[in-house]
Design an enzyme around this catalytic site. Structure first.
Site, PDB file in Angstrom:
ATOM      1  N   ASP A 100       0.885  -1.160   0.000  1.00 24.15           N
ATOM      2  CA  ASP A 100       0.000   0.000   0.000  1.00 24.15           C
ATOM      3  C   ASP A 100       0.920   1.206   0.000  1.00 24.15           C
ATOM      4  O   ASP A 100       1.533   1.532   1.017  1.00 24.15           O
ATOM      5  CB  ASP A 100      -0.902   0.006   1.235  1.00 24.15           C
ATOM      6  N   HIS A 101       1.052   1.871  -1.157  1.00 23.71           N
ATOM      7  CA  HIS A 101       2.119   2.863  -1.278  1.00 23.71           C
ATOM      8  C   HIS A 101       1.937   4.053  -0.341  1.00 23.71           C
ATOM      9  O   HIS A 101       2.899   4.757  -0.037  1.00 23.71           O
ATOM     10  CB  HIS A 101       2.258   3.328  -2.733  1.00 23.71           C
ATOM     11  N   HIS A 105      -6.023   2.625   1.423  1.00 21.51           N
ATOM     12  CA  HIS A 105      -5.203   3.751   1.867  1.00 21.51           C
ATOM     13  C   HIS A 105      -5.774   4.446   3.105  1.00 21.51           C
ATOM     14  O   HIS A 105      -5.085   4.657   4.100  1.00 21.51           O
ATOM     15  CB  HIS A 105      -5.077   4.800   0.763  1.00 21.51           C
TER      16      HIS A 105
END
Length: 518
Positions: free
Chosen positions: A204-205, A267
């Site tokens: 999950d960047h 996110h």
């Protein structure tokens, strides 16, 4: 490859890695010619090389469906790095990184692809004189995840069986991890049939962004915040992920996804966890992730009759954005006629535990809004009695701590201060911390940190299987309620492109609360 290693005082990335070793590694990039690889992954690898953070023996193997030779792929990598790197490339570092890049063409379901991959990996090991660690990065469409994982397992690539010098094998899986709770459960089962949980890095960047990591630093390294970080002093928490752009060329993906799946389920729930988690016993991966799972379990999955009260969705209509007239979502190329996919979603959630009971957490995400910003705003309760006369005061507001993730990473603390002059008049002022000015250096891109951590075997900033499932248990009832109501409700609410979002989002707010201006 080889690259100059900067001193720790010059190299904030390496200095922040606590000196944990990065052993020689071969990174296999599935989807090597895709947009994510070109825009994010290849530039991240170059910047790691520039920082001297990659291991001395590092190899990149690209796997994709397009037919091309090694030399052609190297040139493609070079062009992507020159275009998208956050810094102009150093020619020596770039040449060293790309010198031994390999490319394997073929469909992801072809057995020959994995036989050739096995051969190339063995060849690289022989050239190195040792068995290198292997990291398989799945930068592909989600429907290929179980297929690639199964093929890796069938060809014996999921584990290194060499008893004399076993190497570590890891798989890095991009989001979305399923599109529903049932899909996430099944995908977890399929991946765990081949890999151990310790080998799986679900990326999950957002968790690689400096400000997200700084949330833990602000909370747990500063004694001034901890006494206030509870229901007695915090009035509400608001998390916003706003974009000023439309769907661009992503209609095929986005029309099957929507704002809730695209941003909130992953996110934004992760951001909520960082705000609400208890201090871990230690900052090990398992302890940190244990605390995040506790937060998710404290958010009850909404019952069908509660959905209308705690969730709203809408679509952008035609409007004015970025200095030009733009079409509405239904007029975008590639969008299904009459689509009910939401481009804006908002939730009001509550973390039902001792620390947070009664504190609303507002989450909203949308496209074609007034500007691009991602932020977390923690609003404290107002003072119980304002002794000063408010005559002439300008907008006396409760204190707010605002962490901005993008576009300008930093933290703002909003305080009340006296306006200069003979009268006691109060106005809100900001105390600001910005990464660019405080540290006089660029923050690393999120993917730089995450790729580095995956190669090091540190899963702290990656989501565990029970985290993914807990996130879906919160969002799945909302999605099912929206989908089951299609055709029986009035048309999806619209909001003008370039605006603050739909009016119906105000229906989620409790008395005295308002959305922050975008």
């Amino acid at each position: 490859m080889s690259a100059t290693v900067l001193g720790e005082e010059e190299n904030p990335l390496v200095a922040g890695l606590e000196r944990l070793p990065v052993t020689p590694t071969t990174l296999v990039l599935f989807g090597a010619t895709g947009d994510l690889a070109k825009r994010k992954l290849l530039p991240a690898l170059y910047n790691l090389a520039h920082e001297g953070a990659l291991p001395e023996r590092f190899h990149l193997v690209g796997v994709s469906r397009k037919e091309k030779a090694d030399e052609d792929y190297r040139e493609e990598c070079e062009q992507a790095i020159r275009r998208f790197s956050r810094r102009p490339p150093d020619e020596d570092v770039l040449a060293g990184l790309l010198e031994n890049v390999k490319y394997i063409p073929g469909e992801f379901d072809e057995e020959s692809v994995y036989s050739e991959l096995d051969r190339v990996l063995d060849e690289l090991d022989r050239e190195a004189g040792e068995t290198l660690n292997r990291a398989f990065y799945l930068s592909t469409a989600p429907n290929f995840f179980p297929l690639i994982v199964a093929r890796l397992g069938a060809h014996g690539l999921s584990r290194d069986e060499d008893p004399t010098h076993p190497a570590e094998v890891r798989v890095i899986i991009e989001k979305p991890f399923g599109t529903s709770l049932a899909e996430a459960l099944e995908l977890n089962r399929q991946v765990l049939d081949v890999f151990e949980e310790s080998q799986i890095f679900r990326i999950d960047h957002y968790l690689g962004k400096e400000t997200v990591q700084n949330m833990m630093a602000f909370r747990f390294a500063n004694g001034m915040f901890e006494p206030l970080w509870n229901r007695n002093y915090i009035d509400s928490v608001q998390i916003t992920a706003a974009e000023d752009i439309g769907i661009g060329t992503r209609a095929g993906f986005y029309d099957q996804t929507g704002a809730l799946r695209d941003l909130i389920q992953n996110h934004m729930l992760q951001l909520l966890c960082h705000v609400a988690m208890e201090p871990p016993v230690s900052f090990t991966a398992e302890e940190v992730r244990n605390e995040k799972v506790k937060v998710l379990h404290a958010i009850h999955a909404p019952a069908p009759e509660e959905i209308a009260e705690i969730a709203v969705h809408a679509q952008y209509a035609a409007g004015h954005s970025g200095g030009e007239d733009v079409p509405g979502y239904l007029e975008e190329e590639g969008v299904r006629a009459g689509s009910t996919t939401e481009t804006f979603a908002a939730l009001r959630l509550e973390v039902d535990n001792w620390r947070w009971a009664g504190v609303p957490f507002y989450l909203r995400a949308g496209k074609r809004l007034a500007r691009k910003i991602t932020e977390i705003a923690v609003t404290l309760k107002p003072v119980p009695h304002l002794a000063f006369s408010q005559d002439g005061s300008l907008g006396v507001k409760p204190n707010q701590l605002v962490l901005t993730l993008q576009p300008n990473e930093g933290v703002t603390l909003q305080l009340g201060a006296k306006i200069p002059g003979s009268r006691m008049r109060i106005r809100s002022v900001n105390m600001e911390f910005l990464y660019g000015t405080s540290f006089m250096s660029q923050s690393p891109e999120a993917y730089e940190r995450l790729i580095m951590d995956a190669m090091r075997g540190d899963p702290t900033l990656f989501t565990r299987n029970d985290e993914v499932e807990a996130q879906w248990r919160i969002c799945d009832p909302v999605l099912r309620a929206w989908e089951s109501a299609e055709g029986s409700l009035p048309p999806l609410p619209q909001y003008e492109a370039g605006s603050q979002g739909p009016e119906v989002a105000n229906d989620l707010l409790l008395d005295g609360h308002h959305w922050r201006a975008i």
